[in-house]
Write an enzyme that holds these catalytic residues in place. Structure first.
Site, short mmCIF file in Angstrom:
data_model
loop_
_atom_site.label_atom_id
_atom_site.label_comp_id
_atom_site.label_asym_id
_atom_site.label_seq_id
_atom_site.Cartn_x
_atom_site.Cartn_y
_atom_site.Cartn_z
N ASP A 58 0.90 -1.15 0.00
CA ASP A 58 0.00 0.00 0.00
C ASP A 58 0.95 1.20 0.00
O ASP A 58 1.74 1.36 0.94
CB ASP A 58 -0.88 -0.02 1.26
CG ASP A 58 -1.85 1.15 1.29
OD1 ASP A 58 -1.52 2.23 0.78
OD2 ASP A 58 -2.94 0.97 1.85
N ASN A 85 2.22 3.63 -10.63
CA ASN A 85 0.93 3.48 -11.31
C ASN A 85 -0.25 3.53 -10.35
O ASN A 85 -1.36 3.90 -10.74
CB ASN A 85 0.93 2.15 -12.09
CG ASN A 85 -0.46 1.77 -12.52
OD1 ASN A 85 -0.99 2.28 -13.52
ND2 ASN A 85 -1.10 0.87 -11.77
N TYR A 183 -8.22 14.89 -7.70
CA TYR A 183 -7.52 14.01 -8.64
C TYR A 183 -6.64 14.85 -9.58
O TYR A 183 -5.47 14.54 -9.78
CB TYR A 183 -8.55 13.20 -9.43
CG TYR A 183 -7.97 12.20 -10.40
CD1 TYR A 183 -7.49 10.98 -9.96
CD2 TYR A 183 -7.91 12.48 -11.76
CE1 TYR A 183 -6.96 10.05 -10.85
CE2 TYR A 183 -7.38 11.56 -12.66
CZ TYR A 183 -6.91 10.35 -12.20
OH TYR A 183 -6.38 9.44 -13.09
P1 NAP Z 1 -7.73 0.75 -11.56
O1 NAP Z 1 -8.09 -0.44 -12.38
O2 NAP Z 1 -8.72 1.33 -10.62
O3 NAP Z 1 -6.38 0.40 -10.79
C1 NAP Z 1 -5.87 1.21 -9.77
C2 NAP Z 1 -4.76 0.44 -9.12
O4 NAP Z 1 -4.19 1.26 -8.09
C3 NAP Z 1 -5.24 -0.84 -8.44
O5 NAP Z 1 -4.26 -1.82 -8.56
C4 NAP Z 1 -5.38 -0.41 -6.98
O6 NAP Z 1 -5.26 -1.46 -6.04
C5 NAP Z 1 -4.16 0.50 -6.90
N1 NAP Z 1 -4.16 1.33 -5.71
C6 NAP Z 1 -5.07 2.22 -5.30
N2 NAP Z 1 -4.69 2.75 -4.13
C7 NAP Z 1 -3.52 2.16 -3.78
C8 NAP Z 1 -2.64 2.28 -2.68
N3 NAP Z 1 -2.88 3.12 -1.65
N4 NAP Z 1 -1.52 1.53 -2.67
C9 NAP Z 1 -1.24 0.68 -3.68
N5 NAP Z 1 -2.05 0.50 -4.73
C10 NAP Z 1 -3.18 1.24 -4.78
O7 NAP Z 1 -7.33 1.98 -12.47
P2 NAP Z 1 -6.37 2.16 -13.73
O8 NAP Z 1 -7.17 2.85 -14.74
O9 NAP Z 1 -5.63 0.92 -14.08
O10 NAP Z 1 -5.37 3.24 -13.12
C11 NAP Z 1 -3.96 3.11 -13.11
C12 NAP Z 1 -3.36 4.49 -13.13
O11 NAP Z 1 -3.72 5.15 -14.36
C13 NAP Z 1 -3.87 5.40 -12.01
O12 NAP Z 1 -2.79 6.15 -11.49
C14 NAP Z 1 -4.85 6.32 -12.72
O13 NAP Z 1 -4.99 7.55 -12.07
C15 NAP Z 1 -4.21 6.44 -14.08
N6 NAP Z 1 -5.13 6.86 -15.14
C16 NAP Z 1 -6.17 6.07 -15.54
C17 NAP Z 1 -7.00 6.51 -16.56
C18 NAP Z 1 -8.16 5.67 -17.08
O14 NAP Z 1 -8.89 6.14 -17.96
N7 NAP Z 1 -8.36 4.46 -16.59
C19 NAP Z 1 -6.79 7.75 -17.17
C20 NAP Z 1 -5.73 8.54 -16.74
C21 NAP Z 1 -4.89 8.07 -15.74
P3 NAP Z 1 -6.54 -2.29 -5.48
O15 NAP Z 1 -6.84 -3.36 -6.51
O16 NAP Z 1 -6.05 -2.81 -4.18
O17 NAP Z 1 -7.67 -1.31 -5.33
#
Ligand code: NAP
Length: 262
Positions: A58, A85, A183
């Site tokens: 975490d 990430n 965010y």
């Molecule tokens: P996601 O499927 O919601 O994955 C988020 C990941 O972050 C999960 O593995 C989650 O773990 C982990 N996480 C959250 N809080 C944490 C903590 N305190 N310590 C360690 N791990 C933690 O979202 P995603 O879209 O793949 O997002 C990945 C990155 O891309 C993020 O930084 C997000 O802001 C960025 N992003 C995404 C988008 C989009 O359209 N999806 C667009 C721009 C940027 P758990 O499984 O334990 O919850």
């Protein structure tokens, strides 16, 4: 063998970044806040020629960050690639949302970088998975300008983000010029952090490159099912930055493998 750490690697974009790094021959520490989820991701990514290591992390936990650093030191003697990430995006906007969003997206990445930087080997790469929502159009111009000030240093940047959390708590964020997106502020902080670290590392003979990436709008739990990009497509620019050749850019923000405004 080069060693990479990917945070939040159990699903979504992080899982695809881990897959891409493992496929290119790096040993990957698959970090997730639930160890069982990290183990499941490792099982999914496993192949005969791949080295994958599950790890509980975490990013807001100082004890878990320290345990990761110890493991990297003792088992691998350091690391080569660090991908921040892990990220959260909450509904609504209040003091708790501001505090918790910044704690993971900005301060988690900052503290992990501080701890692991001494262990990063020459030619290391650090990648912030940021967002297009880092753009500062809804900000007071003077405040927005501070985030891309070429003289910005780490204490000033962390002070600004602590002030954001405090301004939201005291409900004076509007008059202070902040937008109503924790965010967005956290991701602008990540972009500024990449720039500040790149400047600090410019005189470091390890030639470490630090950059931030926008993955685009991606079909993950965070992005939702209507997003146009697959997680694999979203991982492309972060992977490109993690594998930049010597002499590549540092301190920038990139989308689709090209510099982007924010
Ligand atoms: P996601 O499927 O919601 O994955 C988020 C990941 O972050 C999960 O593995 C989650 O773990 C982990 N996480 C959250 N809080 C944490 C903590 N305190 N310590 C360690 N791990 C933690 O979202 P995603 O879209 O793949 O997002 C990945 C990155 O891309 C993020 O930084 C997000 O802001 C960025 N992003 C995404 C988008 C989009 O359209 N999806 C667009 C721009 C940027 P758990 O499984 O334990 O919850």
């Amino acid at each position: 063998m080069r060693v990479a750490v990917v945070t939040g690697a159990n699903r979504g974009i992080g899982l695809e970044i881990a897959r891409g790094l493992a496929a290119r021959g790096l040993a990957v520490v698959v970090a997730s806040r639930a160890l069982a989820a990290a183990e499941q991701a490792v099982a999914e990514l496993a192949a005969p020629d791949r080295v994958l290591e599950p790890c509980r992390l975490d990013v807001t936990s100082a004890a878990e960050r320290a345990a990761l650093a110890d493991g990297l030191r003792t088992r691998h003697g350091g690391l080569d690639v660090l991908v921040h990430n892990a990220g959260v995006s909450f509904h609504g906007f209040d003091a708790r949302v501001a505090r918790d969003t910044l704690a993971t997206n900005f301060f988690g990445a900052l503290e992990l970088t501080r701890l692991l930087l001494p262990l990063v080997r020459p030619g290391g790469r650090i990648v912030m998975v940021s967002s297009g929502l880092a753009e500062r159009s809804g900000w007071a111009p003077e405040l927005a300008a501070r985030f891309s000030d070429p003289a910005l240093d780490l204490p000033t940047l962390t002070g600004l983000l602590e002030r954001f959390v405090e301004d939201v708590r005291l409900r004076r964020h509007g008059e202070a010029g902040w937008p109503t997106s924790a965010y967005g502020v956290s991701k602008a902080g990540m972009n500024a952090l990449a720039a500040v670290l790149a400047r600090e590392l410019a005189s470091d003979d390890r030639h470490i490159l630090v950059n931030a990436a926008c993955p685009g709008w991606v079909r993950t739990r965070m992005g939702g099912p209507g997003a146009p990009r697959s997680a694999e497509e979203g991982a492309r620019t972060p992977l490109w930055l993690a594998l930049l050749p010597e002499g590549g850019p540092s301190g920038g923000f990139f989308r689709d493998e090209a510099p982007a405004d924010w």
